[in-house]
Design a protein around this motif. Structure first.
Motif, PDB file in Angstrom:
ATOM      1  N   ARG A 185       1.931   1.696  -3.556  1.00  0.00           N
ATOM      2  CA  ARG A 185       0.806   2.203  -4.358  1.00  0.00           C
ATOM      3  C   ARG A 185       0.665   3.722  -4.221  1.00  0.00           C
ATOM      4  O   ARG A 185       0.345   4.411  -5.188  1.00  0.00           O
ATOM      5  CB  ARG A 185      -0.489   1.528  -3.918  1.00  0.00           C
ATOM      6  CG  ARG A 185      -0.599   0.064  -4.306  1.00  0.00           C
ATOM      7  CD  ARG A 185      -1.933  -0.532  -3.854  1.00  0.00           C
ATOM      8  NE  ARG A 185      -2.073  -1.901  -4.302  1.00  0.00           N
ATOM      9  CZ  ARG A 185      -2.107  -2.958  -3.484  1.00  0.00           C
ATOM     10  NH1 ARG A 185      -2.021  -2.791  -2.161  1.00  0.00           N
ATOM     11  NH2 ARG A 185      -2.226  -4.162  -3.974  1.00  0.00           N
ATOM     12  N   ASP A 222       0.819  -1.210   0.000  1.00  0.00           N
ATOM     13  CA  ASP A 222       0.000   0.000   0.000  1.00  0.00           C
ATOM     14  C   ASP A 222       0.853   1.260   0.000  1.00  0.00           C
ATOM     15  O   ASP A 222       0.475   2.281  -0.573  1.00  0.00           O
ATOM     16  CB  ASP A 222      -0.955   0.012   1.203  1.00  0.00           C
ATOM     17  CG  ASP A 222      -2.146  -0.907   1.003  1.00  0.00           C
ATOM     18  OD1 ASP A 222      -2.500  -1.177  -0.166  1.00  0.00           O
ATOM     19  OD2 ASP A 222      -2.733  -1.358   2.007  1.00  0.00           O
ATOM     20  N   SER A 252      -5.151   3.134   3.084  1.00  0.00           N
ATOM     21  CA  SER A 252      -4.936   4.187   2.104  1.00  0.00           C
ATOM     22  C   SER A 252      -3.979   5.222   2.686  1.00  0.00           C
ATOM     23  O   SER A 252      -4.222   5.750   3.773  1.00  0.00           O
ATOM     24  CB  SER A 252      -6.262   4.848   1.741  1.00  0.00           C
ATOM     25  OG  SER A 252      -6.058   5.878   0.814  1.00  0.00           O
ATOM     26  N   SER A 274      -5.384  -4.409  -0.855  1.00  0.00           N
ATOM     27  CA  SER A 274      -5.186  -3.117  -0.199  1.00  0.00           C
ATOM     28  C   SER A 274      -5.810  -3.139   1.195  1.00  0.00           C
ATOM     29  O   SER A 274      -6.946  -3.565   1.376  1.00  0.00           O
ATOM     30  CB  SER A 274      -5.814  -2.009  -1.032  1.00  0.00           C
ATOM     31  OG  SER A 274      -5.561  -0.761  -0.436  1.00  0.00           O
TER      32      SER A 274
END
Length: 197
Positions: free
Chosen positions: A18, A15, A167, A164
């Motif tokens: 990402r 994550d 965030s 995932s």
């Protein structure tokens, strides 16, 4: 040109990767990779990559690369151990005498390098030589607490994409930013010698 190439990969939190990737790229695996080369026993080159899919292709996204003489990079060889020294990285490979197949990756369509108009995909080299498994230690030193890892007698370990979980705020993909991601485990390391035309 004779190339002595040293490759290592380590697992990080996907994550966080990402959150760093530029628009148009997706992370394929929770991995960062360092490739180092000694070229004709005279010059050194090192690159830092992440596995990605982008623009209909899959391969590696170049986070940064350095070479002599532009970068203050040296290497030394003591027996079976080769150590690369940069102002922000020390990485050491020790051949263990265990040979493997050629290092070709079936899903690798090349490496994406930044270009003036976005990114250019450089196709992978054809390497037919067999690789030798290595032990490896590395320490990034852009800032205190940067990633470091040690591998002793481990075999190459594969990892797959992680769902995932969290965030993170988007940040620019830079070598210092990626080097700050903790190494969760070493995944594999080897060296291979071949002729580049």
């Amino acid at each position: 040109m004779k190339i002595e190439q040293f490759v290592m990969a380590y697992q990080v939190e996907q994550d966080r990767v990402r959150a760093m990737l530029p628009e148009g790229f997706t992370s394929l695996r929770p991995v960062l990779r360092i490739n180092a080369e000694i070229r004709d026993d005279r010059a050194a080159y090192l690159e830092f990559n992440a596995p990605v899919a982008g623009f209909g292709k899959s391969g590696w996204l170049n986070i940064a690369h350095w070479q002599t003489p532009e970068t203050d990079m040296t290497w030394e060889r003591v027996g079976e151990t080769v150590t690369f020294h940069l102002p922000f990285l020390e990485i050491m490979f020790t051949g263990v005498g265990v040979m493997g197949g050629c290092p070709a990756e079936g899903s690798n369509e090349g490496c994406f390098f930044p270009a003036d108009d976005g990114y250019r995909l450089v196709p992978p080299e054809r390497i037919d030589s067999r690789k030798e498994v290595c032990d490896c230690t590395f320490t990034w030193e852009f800032a205190p607490g940067d990633a470091h890892g040690v591998s002793i007698g481990e075999k190459i370990v594969g990892v797959t994409a992680e769902e995932s979980q969290k965030s993170y705020p988007r940040v620019e993909l830079t070598a210092p930013g990626a080097a700050a991601l903790p190494c969760l485990r070493m995944l594999g390391q080897y060296k291979v010698i071949f002729e580049r035309t």
